[in-house]
Design a protein around this motif. Structure first.
Motif: not given
Length: 283
Positions: A99, A102-103, A114, A165, A169
């Motif tokens: 995560a 991806f973030a 993702f 994720t 963010r």
């Protein structure tokens, strides 16, 4: 025209009354079956057939629980505790790392990968049974607690990565920049900043997956064959055959199996709700 405010006020009052009423109805729907299970587990076998189904026990008979605990129940419990505990730890660590990547990290095909991970949430469970069974056989892990770790972790990662994720963010970028100024690399930023600040999301992932894996039946049934390595859901299955006419004993197993989840969720429900809501809020 003057009736409109009155109608709006009346509708608002009905809404305020309706929500608690629906909550009470739902509470009854979810609580009454558990009360029935516990009450029936405290009956004698003869009383089960001689008294009405919904009647409370005349005397609290604990012999059913004694019979269950004298059997291999604690072996099942130990296996469940090991498999679920190790799986949840691996799920939390791996999904948190993924995560974070991806973030926060920029790399080629970030959004594509993702999307593929999230698409894993729609893969039918039964479509994986045969490949996982054959792979477990070929690796020599069949009928061991380790046979369940791979499927449990792999099938839980998509939803866990998705939740974390969205949570990561929302962590302020200023904290990441401050850690970079202190000389932290991506790995250090993850462990020192993002992992601690993601506590509510990590708790949500741990409790959500822990409850699901504690009740998992199909993989435990397919990948294990002896009571030495089976988990609690299969204890219910085995006791059903052992006590085919002893309904209270079967429900005693169900009660003992459910208690750890009830206690865990009672202490963690607030974190689960906050963690689930965090992914949908901005700022």
């Amino acid at each position: 025209m003057s009736t409109l405010p009155h109608q709006a006020t009346f509708s608002l009052r009905m809404l305020r009354m309706g929500v608690p009423l629906l909550a009470l109805i739902w509470l009854a729907v979810t609580t009454v079956p558990f009360i029935f299970v516990v009450a029936t587990s405290l009956k004698t076998p003869d009383e089960t057939f001689s008294a009405p189904v919904w009647a409370l026990p005349k005397h609290l008979y604990v012999g059913n629980y004694a019979a269950v605990l004298e059997g291999p129940y604690f072996t099942y419990f130990r296996n469940s505790l090991f498999v679920v505990g190790v799986s949840v730890v691996l799920i939390v660590i791996v999904s948190a790392m993924a995560a974070y990547a991806f973030a926060r990290l920029r790399f080629t095909f970030n959004k594509t990968l993702f999307a593929l991970v999230v698409a894993g949430m729609i893969v039918p469970l039964h479509a994986t049974l045969v490949p996982i069974y054959l792979l477990t056989r070929n690796l020599g892990l069949y009928d061991t607690p380790f046979a369940l770790l791979g499927p449990y972790v792999a099938l839980s990662l998509p939803v866990s990565i998705f939740i974390l994720t969205e949570f990561m963010r929302q962590i302020p970028r200023e904290l990441e920049e401050a850690a970079q100024l202190d000389g932290c690399g991506p790995f250090g930023i993850f462990w020192r900043v993002f992992f601690p600040l993601s506590g509510p999301g990590l708790a949500t992932v741990a409790i959500y997956n822990g409850i699901g894996l504690w009740n998992e039946f199909i993989f435990a049934y397919m990948l294990t064959s002896t009571s030495e390595h089976r988990t609690l859901p299969l204890a219910v299955w085995d006791f059903q055959g052992q006590y085919s006419s002893n309904v209270p004993a079967m429900l005693a197993v169900v009660t003992l199996t459910s208690l750890p989840l009830i206690v865990a969720y009672a202490f963690g429900q607030e974190r689960v709700i906050k963690g689930m809501m965090a992914g949908s809020l901005k700022g």
